[in-house]
Write a protein that holds these residues in place. Structure first.
Motif, PDB file in Angstrom:
ATOM      1  N   GLU A 203       8.271  -9.985  14.404  1.00 49.91           N
ATOM      2  CA  GLU A 203       8.433  -8.833  13.521  1.00 49.91           C
ATOM      3  C   GLU A 203       8.945  -9.279  12.147  1.00 49.91           C
ATOM      4  O   GLU A 203       9.825 -10.132  12.039  1.00 49.91           O
ATOM      5  N   MET A 204       8.360  -8.699  11.109  1.00 51.06           N
ATOM      6  CA  MET A 204       8.827  -8.970   9.752  1.00 51.06           C
ATOM      7  C   MET A 204      10.246  -8.446   9.594  1.00 51.06           C
ATOM      8  O   MET A 204      10.543  -7.314   9.997  1.00 51.06           O
ATOM      9  N   PRO A 205      11.138  -9.240   9.040  1.00 55.08           N
ATOM     10  CA  PRO A 205      12.535  -8.790   8.885  1.00 55.08           C
ATOM     11  C   PRO A 205      12.637  -7.537   8.025  1.00 55.08           C
ATOM     12  O   PRO A 205      11.838  -7.313   7.111  1.00 55.08           O
ATOM     13  N   ALA A 206      13.630  -6.712   8.340  1.00 52.32           N
ATOM     14  CA  ALA A 206      13.889  -5.518   7.535  1.00 52.32           C
ATOM     15  C   ALA A 206      14.305  -5.927   6.126  1.00 52.32           C
ATOM     16  O   ALA A 206      14.903  -6.973   5.907  1.00 52.32           O
ATOM     17  N   GLY A 207      13.983  -5.094   5.166  1.00 56.16           N
ATOM     18  CA  GLY A 207      14.346  -5.377   3.785  1.00 56.16           C
ATOM     19  C   GLY A 207      13.450  -4.627   2.821  1.00 56.16           C
ATOM     20  O   GLY A 207      12.529  -3.908   3.226  1.00 56.16           O
ATOM     21  N   PRO A 208      13.685  -4.784   1.533  1.00 56.03           N
ATOM     22  CA  PRO A 208      12.921  -4.041   0.528  1.00 56.03           C
ATOM     23  C   PRO A 208      11.412  -4.302   0.594  1.00 56.03           C
ATOM     24  O   PRO A 208      10.622  -3.379   0.382  1.00 56.03           O
ATOM     25  N   LEU A 209      11.026  -5.542   0.874  1.00 54.95           N
ATOM     26  CA  LEU A 209       9.599  -5.855   0.907  1.00 54.95           C
ATOM     27  C   LEU A 209       8.921  -5.175   2.087  1.00 54.95           C
ATOM     28  O   LEU A 209       7.830  -4.610   1.942  1.00 54.95           O
ATOM     29  N   ARG A 210       9.556  -5.216   3.239  1.00 54.78           N
ATOM     30  CA  ARG A 210       8.988  -4.515   4.397  1.00 54.78           C
ATOM     31  C   ARG A 210       8.916  -3.010   4.119  1.00 54.78           C
ATOM     32  O   ARG A 210       7.905  -2.369   4.439  1.00 54.78           O
ATOM     33  N   ASP A 211       9.969  -2.464   3.523  1.00 55.16           N
ATOM     34  CA  ASP A 211       9.963  -1.038   3.198  1.00 55.16           C
ATOM     35  C   ASP A 211       8.815  -0.696   2.260  1.00 55.16           C
ATOM     36  O   ASP A 211       8.179   0.366   2.387  1.00 55.16           O
ATOM     37  N   ARG A 212       8.529  -1.577   1.342  1.00 54.21           N
ATOM     38  CA  ARG A 212       7.434  -1.348   0.396  1.00 54.21           C
ATOM     39  C   ARG A 212       6.086  -1.334   1.119  1.00 54.21           C
ATOM     40  O   ARG A 212       5.238  -0.477   0.840  1.00 54.21           O
ATOM     41  N   ILE A 213       5.898  -2.262   2.049  1.00 53.58           N
ATOM     42  CA  ILE A 213       4.650  -2.312   2.817  1.00 53.58           C
ATOM     43  C   ILE A 213       4.512  -1.069   3.688  1.00 53.58           C
ATOM     44  O   ILE A 213       3.437  -0.466   3.774  1.00 53.58           O
ATOM     45  N   VAL A 214       5.611  -0.674   4.327  1.00 60.03           N
ATOM     46  CA  VAL A 214       5.586   0.525   5.181  1.00 60.03           C
ATOM     47  C   VAL A 214       5.241   1.759   4.354  1.00 60.03           C
ATOM     48  O   VAL A 214       4.448   2.615   4.791  1.00 60.03           O
ATOM     49  N   ALA A 215       5.802   1.862   3.158  1.00 55.95           N
ATOM     50  CA  ALA A 215       5.519   3.010   2.298  1.00 55.95           C
ATOM     51  C   ALA A 215       4.049   3.038   1.885  1.00 55.95           C
ATOM     52  O   ALA A 215       3.417   4.101   1.855  1.00 55.95           O
ATOM     53  N   MET A 216       3.497   1.876   1.569  1.00 59.71           N
ATOM     54  CA  MET A 216       2.080   1.803   1.210  1.00 59.71           C
ATOM     55  C   MET A 216       1.209   2.220   2.393  1.00 59.71           C
ATOM     56  O   MET A 216       0.227   2.960   2.236  1.00 59.71           O
ATOM     57  N   ALA A 217       1.562   1.763   3.582  1.00 60.10           N
ATOM     58  CA  ALA A 217       0.796   2.128   4.775  1.00 60.10           C
ATOM     59  C   ALA A 217       0.890   3.623   5.049  1.00 60.10           C
ATOM     60  O   ALA A 217      -0.119   4.278   5.345  1.00 60.10           O
ATOM     61  N   ALA A 218       2.103   4.174   4.941  1.00 59.56           N
ATOM     62  CA  ALA A 218       2.295   5.599   5.213  1.00 59.56           C
ATOM     63  C   ALA A 218       1.502   6.464   4.236  1.00 59.56           C
ATOM     64  O   ALA A 218       0.979   7.521   4.605  1.00 59.56           O
ATOM     65  N   ALA A 219       1.382   6.004   3.003  1.00 58.19           N
ATOM     66  CA  ALA A 219       0.652   6.768   1.997  1.00 58.19           C
ATOM     67  C   ALA A 219      -0.834   6.877   2.327  1.00 58.19           C
ATOM     68  O   ALA A 219      -1.522   7.765   1.799  1.00 58.19           O
ATOM     69  N   HIS A 220      -1.310   6.001   3.206  1.00 57.40           N
ATOM     70  CA  HIS A 220      -2.737   6.011   3.552  1.00 57.40           C
ATOM     71  C   HIS A 220      -2.951   6.160   5.058  1.00 57.40           C
ATOM     72  O   HIS A 220      -4.007   5.808   5.585  1.00 57.40           O
ATOM     73  N   GLY A 272      -2.066  -4.420  -0.087  1.00 55.33           N
ATOM     74  CA  GLY A 272      -2.866  -3.292  -0.551  1.00 55.33           C
ATOM     75  C   GLY A 272      -4.354  -3.559  -0.364  1.00 55.33           C
ATOM     76  O   GLY A 272      -5.111  -2.671   0.053  1.00 55.33           O
ATOM     77  N   HIS A 273      -4.760  -4.775  -0.652  1.00 50.92           N
ATOM     78  CA  HIS A 273      -6.163  -5.169  -0.437  1.00 50.92           C
ATOM     79  C   HIS A 273      -6.542  -5.041   1.035  1.00 50.92           C
ATOM     80  O   HIS A 273      -7.591  -4.475   1.377  1.00 50.92           O
ATOM     81  N   GLU A 274      -5.707  -5.574   1.923  1.00 50.04           N
ATOM     82  CA  GLU A 274      -6.020  -5.529   3.355  1.00 50.04           C
ATOM     83  C   GLU A 274      -6.031  -4.094   3.881  1.00 50.04           C
ATOM     84  O   GLU A 274      -6.848  -3.749   4.739  1.00 50.04           O
ATOM     85  N   MET A 275      -5.142  -3.273   3.382  1.00 53.13           N
ATOM     86  CA  MET A 275      -5.158  -1.863   3.774  1.00 53.13           C
ATOM     87  C   MET A 275      -6.443  -1.187   3.311  1.00 53.13           C
ATOM     88  O   MET A 275      -6.950  -0.274   3.962  1.00 53.13           O
ATOM     89  N   GLY A 276      -6.974  -1.660   2.192  1.00 55.45           N
ATOM     90  CA  GLY A 276      -8.236  -1.117   1.712  1.00 55.45           C
ATOM     91  C   GLY A 276      -9.358  -1.309   2.712  1.00 55.45           C
ATOM     92  O   GLY A 276     -10.188  -0.416   2.920  1.00 55.45           O
ATOM     93  N   HIS A 277      -9.391  -2.476   3.349  1.00 55.14           N
ATOM     94  CA  HIS A 277     -10.417  -2.709   4.367  1.00 55.14           C
ATOM     95  C   HIS A 277     -10.327  -1.662   5.483  1.00 55.14           C
ATOM     96  O   HIS A 277     -11.342  -1.179   5.980  1.00 55.14           O
ATOM     97  N   TYR A 278      -9.101  -1.330   5.861  1.00 54.66           N
ATOM     98  CA  TYR A 278      -8.902  -0.370   6.950  1.00 54.66           C
ATOM     99  C   TYR A 278      -9.297   1.041   6.512  1.00 54.66           C
ATOM    100  O   TYR A 278     -10.080   1.719   7.181  1.00 54.66           O
ATOM    101  N   VAL A 279      -8.777   1.468   5.375  1.00 52.91           N
ATOM    102  CA  VAL A 279      -9.014   2.840   4.924  1.00 52.91           C
ATOM    103  C   VAL A 279     -10.493   3.066   4.612  1.00 52.91           C
ATOM    104  O   VAL A 279     -11.045   4.142   4.873  1.00 52.91           O
ATOM    105  N   LEU A 280     -11.162   2.069   4.079  1.00 51.74           N
ATOM    106  CA  LEU A 280     -12.567   2.198   3.687  1.00 51.74           C
ATOM    107  C   LEU A 280     -13.528   1.917   4.842  1.00 51.74           C
ATOM    108  O   LEU A 280     -14.745   1.833   4.624  1.00 51.74           O
ATOM    109  N   ASN A 281     -12.974   1.757   6.056  1.00 50.53           N
ATOM    110  CA  ASN A 281     -13.812   1.569   7.262  1.00 50.53           C
ATOM    111  C   ASN A 281     -14.721   0.354   7.157  1.00 50.53           C
ATOM    112  O   ASN A 281     -15.879   0.374   7.602  1.00 50.53           O
TER     113      ASN A 281
END
Length: 425
Positions: A203-220, A272-281
């Motif tokens: 698991e990625m350690p808790a912290g600002p960077l993980r929170d940023r990734i989680v927020a980006m994922a939640a937004a999509h 963000g790029h990798e999430m794009g692959h998921y969101v764009l199917n």
């Protein structure tokens, strides 16, 4: 008074329109900003990157040549026919013969291809300072891969030859569906059962960077209960990440090279790029385009293989439904695969470009995106010619990506200024 107020309102309405027409930052020089990043990779480092990637063009040809030689030797020597006979003696049910043949075939071809695999997968990577493994550790990973292929090929050979027997005239169409089914199953099971065989995921350690990734994922609407980090640094110096899996196996993962070698903005740009692959199917689109390619390859094989088998009775291959003919089918597929390089490159590059645009919008870190493009150019040619990029690049080139990032910055960042970039790590 009303006329003055009306004129003021009209002027206020026209300001955004005029600003949009002129660009958000008319003074921002995209060319200069792009060149500032491209100049980070110069001298011997640029020459090494170009040589490594250009050498890959020749590998496309030589991979096909080696495959034809190996598969041709199995046919001409009669080894393939003897493997089929051995499989037939070991199993009582005829429909199981192709599966056992697939196991024997995998073992023999692993050994025959091993010298070439050592050169392309270990020696060449080490020559260009991209390898972190010892030869022993690399070989252990290859043996693990062999173990996976024994199981997959046993099932795949059984299924494909069952289809050929059942649909002798249209097996190429039904066989395509079988291959796509296997690939889909691999995408579903790979993140959970296959990838952990080669790397340790934590698991990625808790912290600002993980929170940023989680927020980006939640937004999509991307599941982000788990974000994993793999120990890829024990194998390679490449940076990587993915949103992998299907349905219940979807997960976000990044390798430790990405965390250790890049800034938070760079990590966010990659994710963000990798999430794009998921969101764009893109998985489904890739299955579609890959399936179309397989359909064409199978159709060509169905047309050529019976004629070649009839002309070479010394091979000991009875017909297309005989698993002893598998080397012939694979030799034809290898040649067609090399010829299809521009098609494969164009399809994947189109998806990667879409994911780039999505990632810029999601992460809003254009300079981080540009920095990552330069890091990836440590082993991808940074500034290819247009025809070169069209034929051989399965991702946009570093130059294309940096310019896209600077264009996005000009269009979306108020008061954008050109930075003097550095690659600190």
């Amino acid at each position: 008074m009303r006329k003055v107020l009306g004129a003021a309102l009209l002027a206020a309405a026209l300001v955004p329109t005029m600003a949009a027409a002129q660009g958000l930052n008319p003074g921002f020089d995209i060319n200069a900003a792009t060149r500032a990043y491209l100049d980070l990779l110069q001298g011997p480092a640029r020459a090494k990157s170009d040589a490594y990637f250009e050498g890959g063009y020749w590998l496309i040809l030589w991979n096909a040549v080696v495959a034809v030689l190996v598969y041709g030797a199995l046919l001409a020597s009669g080894v393939s026919a003897r493997l089929r006979d051995l499989a037939a003696r070991r199993v009582k049910r005829t429909w199981l013969v192709p599966g056992l043949y697939g196991v024997l075939f995998s073992l023999v071809t692993f050994l025959l291809f091993l010298p070439w695999s050592i050169y392309t997968g270990f020696v060449r990577e080490a020559q260009y300072d991209l390898m972190s493994q010892t030869f022993g550790a690399w070989l252990v990973d290859q043996l693990k891969l062999l173990g996976v292929s024994l199981v997959v090929n046993a099932l795949l050979f059984t299924a494909i030859y069952a289809v050929i027997r059942r649909f002798p005239c249209r097996w190429w169409a039904v066989g395509t569906a079988v291959v796509i089914g296997f690939l889909t199953l691999g995408l579903l099971l790979g993140p959970v059962f296959i990838e952990p065989m080669f790397n340790r995921y934590t698991e990625m350690p808790a912290g600002p960077l993980r929170d940023r990734i989680v927020a980006m994922a939640a937004a999509h609407d991307i599941p982000a209960e788990h974000i994993y980090v793999s120990d890829a640094s024990r194998q390679t110096k490449r940076i990587s990440a993915n949103v992998a899996g299907l349905g219940p196996t979807i997960r976000i993962a990044l390798n430790d090279n990405l965390l250790n070698r890049t800034s938070p903005d760079e990590v966010a740009a990659v994710m963000g790029h990798e999430m794009g692959h998921y969101v764009l199917n893109h998985i489904w689109w890739l299955l579609f385009w890959f399936g179309l390619g397989v359909l064409i390859v199978f159709a060509v094989i169905a047309a050529l293989a019976p004629r070649l088998i009839a002309r070479h009775p010394r091979w000991g291959v009875r017909d297309v439904a005989d698993p002893a003919g598998a080397p012939l089918l694979l030799a034809i597929a290898s040649v067609l695969g090399a010829l299809a390089t521009p098609y494969i490159s164009s399809v994947t590059r189109w998806e990667e470009s879409q994911a780039d645009r999505f990632g810029l919008d999601a992460a809003r870190a254009p300079d981080g995106f540009a920095s990552v493009a330069i890091r990836l150019s440590e082993y991808r040619k940074l500034e290819p010619g247009p025809v070169e990029e069209l034929l051989f690049f399965d991702h946009p080139s570093g130059r294309t990506r940096v310019r896209m990032a600077m264009q996005w910055k000009k269009d979306n960042v108020p008061g954008a200024t050109m930075v003097r970039p550095t690659l600190a790590r």
